[in-house]
Design a protein around this motif. Structure first.
Motif: not given
Length: 417
Positions: A205-231
């Protein structure tokens, strides 16, 4: 009824380019024990073996690293397992064009390492334990798996430029980019993705690649299922361009977790992460959560799709099923509506009822689907693992056209295909 293979003829077809052995208990597929396992070392050997197997009316089931063999329905029978791990070459890597061509048996981990030297990647995001266990490129195509970053990078099937496939009669066919011979009227690259080896044996198989992006950050949030789905909906609808927006709701929990991944230039990533944290009331983290890209635990594994607004209903249905049936239902995946569900139930009837309750959260297939990927035999016997399937007649006609003798993985795919 099992056929008695003509072993010398199969060995002759290999012509020294591979090995043939008797199958053992570790070679079972969905509880079905094959008679022999063949591991060809070239595309020509694969074609010759499949051609000889067709002549002998043997049923052949392709296998890569074997890390997802439990997904999909058990085959009706297996005479011959075709192990593709002997096809493990990286054929071509054109870094300037962001293109890689690899044989189907090349492991995902090795491909990642090889293209990583050019700061490029094939975005698969497979479960880490499967990558470590030797998941292959062909296997990932066969089950059509795509992980969290499909939000920006699209699904795996959208990044396949072309495939080389051995059809049921031993014909070598090519489709898409980097090809010499095409099969008129069929986009084999798309057809083979997620077909569980029922239409052909992917050998390259032949695939299209992507450049590795140098920066990364993660945002997390806990909450009720309704609140998290809305967020989650708020982040997706914003201009913040997240690389992935994932949800995790553990079995028995009234709360869920939202994790938003940002990738790019570091300064810009941090700015978007701060804006996202303000938007959803979350925290910025340096590392991805431990559950990221994993398969939720459970004796039954299902794939659920939902609309962006329907994800909340799916989470609520999981909690309702637990309260009514005394089961555990874990849900994990994309806020865009491609999720995996792990179900732990006390008996097959309760497992089937749980699947039905999850399906009820989506009134029509356009609103969402629930497909059982893996389950014990007694659970499978008591439920419709696929659910409503639009276009089933068309799928069957393609199977009849490409494999009229039903010699490739019969019964593994939807509708007994």
């Amino acid at each position: 009824m099992l056929r008695e293979p003509d072993v010398p003829a199969l060995e002759h077809a290999l012509d020294g380019a591979g090995v043939l052995r008797e199958a053992g208990a570790r070679d079972t597929i969905g509880g079905v024990l094959p008679q022999f396992v063949v591991r060809p070392g070239s595309v020509a050997a694969v074609a010759a073996v499949v051609r000889e197997a067709a002549r002998q009316d043997l049923v052949t089931v392709p296998r890569g690293g074997g890390t997802a063999l439990g997904w999909g329905a058990p085959p009706e029978r297996v005479d011959l397992v075709l192990d593709t791990t002997g096809l493990d070459r990286l054929i071509e890597h054109e870094a300037g064009d962001l293109v890689v061509v690899a044989q189907a048996g090349l492991s995902v981990s090795e491909l990642t390492d090889r293209v990583g030297t050019a700061d490029q990647e094939l975005v698969l995001d497979l479960p880490p334990d499967r990558v470590a266990a030797g998941s292959t490129i062909g296997g990932a195509l066969s089950v059509g798996y795509t992980g969290p970053r499909r939000l920006q990078r699209l699904a795996l099937r959208d990044r396949v430029l072309g495939t080389t496939v051995v059809l049921a009669d031993g014909t070598v066919a090519r489709s898409g980019g980097k090809v010499v011979k095409n099969v008129a009227g069929y986009d084999l690259a798309k057809l083979m993705t997620g077909a569980y080896g029922t239409l052909g044996v992917v050998v390259q198989a032949a695939f299209r690649l992507h450049p590795v992006r140098p920066g990364r950050a993660v945002v997390t949030r806990n909450g009720t299922m309704v609140d998290v789905a809305a967020a989650a909906r708020a982040v997706v609808a914003s201009q913040l361009a997240p690389a992935a927006v994932e949800l995790d709701r553990g079995a028995g929990r009234d709360e869920a977790t939202l994790a938003v991944l940002f990738e790019g230039i570091q300064d810009a990533v941090q700015g978007r992460a701060r804006a996202a944290a303000t938007l959803v009331g979350g925290e910025i983290e340096d590392e991805l959560p431990e559950w990221w890209a994993g398969v939720p635990a459970g004796a039954v594994t299902a794939k659920a799709t939902a609309t962006l607004t329907g994800v909340g209903s799916l989470l609520a249905a999981a909690r309702d099923a637990e309260q009514v049936g005394g089961v555990g239902v874990a849900v994990r995946g994309s806020a865009m509506g491609a999720l995996l569900v792990g179900i732990e139930a006390p008996d097959p009837a309760t497992a089937a009822a749980t699947v039905a309750r999850l399906r009820a959260a989506s009134p029509t297939p356009a609103d969402g689907t629930v497909t059982v990927l893996a389950a014990p035999a007694d659970v499978r016997a008591g439920l419709d693992v696929w659910g409503p399937v639009p276009g089933l007649d068309l799928m069957r006609s393609i199977k009849a056209r490409l494999d009229p003798g039903r010699r490739l993985s019969p019964g593994r795919f939807v509708g007994g295909i």
